[in-house]
Scaffold this motif. Sequence first.
Motif, PDB file in Angstrom:
ATOM      1  N   GLY A   1       0.809  -1.220   0.000  1.00 56.99           N
ATOM      2  CA  GLY A   1       0.000   0.000   0.000  1.00 56.99           C
ATOM      3  C   GLY A   1       0.842   1.270   0.000  1.00 56.99           C
ATOM      4  O   GLY A   1       0.438   2.295  -0.563  1.00 56.99           O
ATOM      5  N   THR A   2       1.991   1.200   0.636  1.00 56.30           N
ATOM      6  CA  THR A   2       2.886   2.364   0.662  1.00 56.30           C
ATOM      7  C   THR A   2       3.370   2.674  -0.746  1.00 56.30           C
ATOM      8  O   THR A   2       3.366   3.835  -1.183  1.00 56.30           O
TER       9      THR A   2
ATOM     10  N   ASP B   1      -6.304   7.389   0.007  1.00 53.24           N
ATOM     11  CA  ASP B   1      -5.656   6.329   0.767  1.00 53.24           C
ATOM     12  C   ASP B   1      -6.782   5.441   1.299  1.00 53.24           C
ATOM     13  O   ASP B   1      -7.363   5.710   2.353  1.00 53.24           O
TER      14      ASP B   1
ATOM     15  N   GLN C   1      -7.533   1.079   4.296  1.00 54.65           N
ATOM     16  CA  GLN C   1      -8.395   0.486   5.334  1.00 54.65           C
ATOM     17  C   GLN C   1      -9.842   0.371   4.865  1.00 54.65           C
ATOM     18  O   GLN C   1     -10.714   0.050   5.669  1.00 54.65           O
TER      19      GLN C   1
ATOM     20  N   SER D   1      -4.171  -1.482   0.204  1.00 56.39           N
ATOM     21  CA  SER D   1      -3.149  -2.338   0.803  1.00 56.39           C
ATOM     22  C   SER D   1      -3.754  -3.702   1.062  1.00 56.39           C
ATOM     23  O   SER D   1      -4.908  -3.804   1.485  1.00 56.39           O
TER      24      SER D   1
ATOM     25  N   LYS E   1      -5.475  -6.274   6.839  1.00 57.97           N
ATOM     26  CA  LYS E   1      -6.472  -5.382   6.216  1.00 57.97           C
ATOM     27  C   LYS E   1      -7.747  -6.183   5.891  1.00 57.97           C
ATOM     28  O   LYS E   1      -7.747  -7.407   5.942  1.00 57.97           O
TER      29      LYS E   1
END
Length: 395
Positions: free
Chosen positions: A72-73, A169, A172, A193, A198
Motif C-alpha cells: 500500500g505504501t 488512501d 483500510q 493495501s 487489512k
Amino acid sequence: MLQMVDLHAQVASLRPQLEAAVARVLERGAFVRGPFVAAFEQELASWIASAGAATGAPPVEGELFALGVGNGTDALQIALMALGVGPGDEVVTSAFTFVATAEAAALLGARVVFADIDPETFMLRPEAVAAALSARTKAVVPVHLYGQVADMDALRAVCSARGIPLVEDAAQAIGALWQGRPATTLGALGCLSFYPSKNLGAYGDGGAIVSADRALFAEARAVANHGAEAKYHHRRVGVNSRLDALQAAILSVKLPHLHVWNAARRAAANLYDACLEGSAFARRPARLAGAHHVFHQYTLRVPPDARDALREHLRAHGIPTMVYYPEPLHVMPAFAGAGFGPGDLPETEQAAREVVSLPMHPELRPSDVARIADAVRAFAGERAESRERLAALAE
Ligand SMILES: *Cc1c(COP(=O)(O)O)cnc(C)c1O
C-alpha cells in the motif's frame, strides 16, 4: 484468548482452495507478473466496480483499471509519481494516519502540509483542507480511516475548482462506499493495501492502484515498471513495485468472500453500538450520512486520563486493544521538515489522546462483542446489559 484480528480463521476456512491456488502458481512457474496477477487485477477492478451492490447501488459506469503493486505504501508513492509530484510541490493530507500516507509525498521531495481532522469522523475536515491549499498544492490525499470514506463531495468541491487531484488512501476501506460509490473510484487514483490484517489481506505484502482515468493509470503502470512501457526503454525514472503472483493467486481465492466478511464486520460494529448505547464514558464511532462503513477498526473515544487504565482493565480480562494512532505525524521527528508542531492541529492531537480500538474481525462472535462491551462498561462503573440486549436481538 481474544485477538484484535484473527488471521488463522480465514486460512482454516479456505485451506484447500488456498493450497490449490499456490500449487497452480508453482506448477505454472509464473512468479512475477503473468496470468495470476493479470487475473486478479481484472477481478479486483470488477469487484470494485460493483462494490455498491452491498447497498443496492448500481455498478460504477465506464471502465475501471486496477494495477497490483508491492504494498500500500508503494501504491501511494506511485500514484503521486504518476501525478508528477516532486520537489517544490505540496501535498495536503492528514496527520492522523499511518506514516505511509505522508511518507510517500516526503520521499518524493514534496512538502507535506497537514490539515486538521473532523472530531467526529477523524478524517480531513474540508474547510481545513481549503485553508491548507496553495499555488504549490499538487495533490490532496484523504485517508478513509478505520474503514469509512471521508466526505469526498466536500473535498472534491474544495479541490476541483483549483484543478487539484485527490488520491484516496483506501488502505483500510476496500468495499466502503460514499453515496453508493466505492472507495478508490472517488478521486483521480485510489490506493489499496493487502497487508495481512487489512479487510482483504494477502499472506505477505501486496497493494493496488485503482483508477478510471486511462492516461493516469497508464502513467502509474509505467512508474511501477521502472518508468517503462516497452521493455528496456525507460521514459522516466520509476520504481520496481509488483504484486507477487503467489499473493495474487491467494487474493483471487479470498476476494469473492470479501462482501460476506465486510458484512460480518458491520454486524459486529452494530452489536458493539447497541451494547455501548447510552454510555457516558465511551463515545461510539460516528457514521457519516451517505457513507457505508466497512469497519476496518471499531474505535471508541474515551477520556484521555482513563485510556491507559481501561486498556489495562481489558487486558486483565483477556481483551486486547490498540491505539491507532498514539502520536500524530506532524509532531514526529520524521516530519519536522514540514514545519508543524504541537498545538497546530488541535483535533488531531486530541483524537490521538482519546482513541482506543476494540477487537474487530469477521470471525468475532456476538458473545465476544457482548463480553468486550460489558467489560468496557464495567470499567466505567456503568451497568453492563449487553447480554440482555443480545438476547433481545436474538428473539
Ligand atoms: C496499511 C496502511 C498503509 C500502508 O500499507 P502497506 O501495505 O503496509 O504498505 C497506508 N495507509 C494506511 C492508512 C494504512 O492503514
